[in-house]
Scaffold this active site. Structure first.
Site, short mmCIF file in Angstrom:
data_model
loop_
_atom_site.label_atom_id
_atom_site.label_comp_id
_atom_site.label_asym_id
_atom_site.label_seq_id
_atom_site.Cartn_x
_atom_site.Cartn_y
_atom_site.Cartn_z
N THR A 147 -1.20 -3.45 -22.03
CA THR A 147 -1.70 -2.80 -20.73
C THR A 147 -1.71 -3.94 -19.55
O THR A 147 -1.25 -3.86 -18.56
CB THR A 147 -2.61 -1.96 -21.14
OG1 THR A 147 -2.27 -0.95 -21.85
CG2 THR A 147 -2.89 -1.26 -19.73
N CYS A 148 -2.58 -4.95 -20.24
CA CYS A 148 -3.00 -6.07 -19.10
C CYS A 148 -1.69 -6.82 -18.61
O CYS A 148 -1.55 -6.96 -17.39
CB CYS A 148 -3.89 -7.05 -19.86
SG CYS A 148 -5.32 -6.46 -20.47
N SER A 149 -0.76 -7.01 -19.49
CA SER A 149 0.39 -7.80 -19.15
C SER A 149 1.62 -7.20 -18.60
O SER A 149 2.23 -7.62 -17.77
CB SER A 149 1.10 -8.50 -20.40
OG SER A 149 0.20 -9.54 -20.97
#
Length: 166
Positions: free
Chosen positions: A48-50
């Site tokens: 999700t962060c990337s």
């Protein structure tokens, strides 16, 4: 206790990448006398962060800066070497200041820590985005559900432009 709008950020040290290698940088240097968008992510290279969170801020870099922001910074509970590799892999170099909070000292001091031990990830920081002016939190958008809902670049752009907070 979790930091909230109107609070001063806790005094902390982050590790950043410089031309001379990894260096400590005090929070007053990063936030003092400046308008900063700070995003907190549970972990570099996580899906999700990337794929969702950081890319929105990279894409919105020029628009955010055009609204009077001096720096867009990203913190995660990772070491500086991981943050540097992630910055290169996502093409955030030159757009996002990567702040390594390897021991979660800032996350804990701000009350933004997240225990992901059950998922095998240890202590991390919550997913959030905030606008900081001269070291004082003006807006703080903490995710309470999975995904990127209230901490997106779009929400920050709306808040910077004077729109209603998420």
């Amino acid at each position: 206790m979790t930091i909230k709008p109107g609070d001063k950020l806790p005094a902390s040290e982050f590790t950043v990448t410089t031309a001379d290698g990894p260096q400590k940088m005090a929070s007053d240097v990063i936030f003092g006398g400046r308008r900063v968008v700070l995003i907190g992510l549970p972990g570099a290279f996580t899906p999700t962060c990337s794929m969702n969170h950081l890319p929105g801020f990279i894409a919105a870099h020029d628009a955010i800066k055009a609204l009077g922001v001096d720096t867009i910074a990203c913190t995660a509970v990772n070491d500086i070497h991981v943050m540097k590799a992630w910055s290169k892999a996502t093409e955030a170099d030159g757009k996002i200041l990567m702040l390594a909070d390897g021991n979660a000292e800032f996350a804990r001091a701000a009350g933004l820590e997240l225990d992901l031990t059950a998922a095998g990830m240890g202590l991390r920081c919550k997913r959030y985005a905030m606008i900081v002016e001269n070291g004082v939190v003006k807006t703080l958008n903490i995710e309470t559900e999975r995904g990127v809902n209230v901490s997106s670049a779009e929400t920050i752009l709306q808040q910077l432009a004077g729109g209603k907070a998420a």
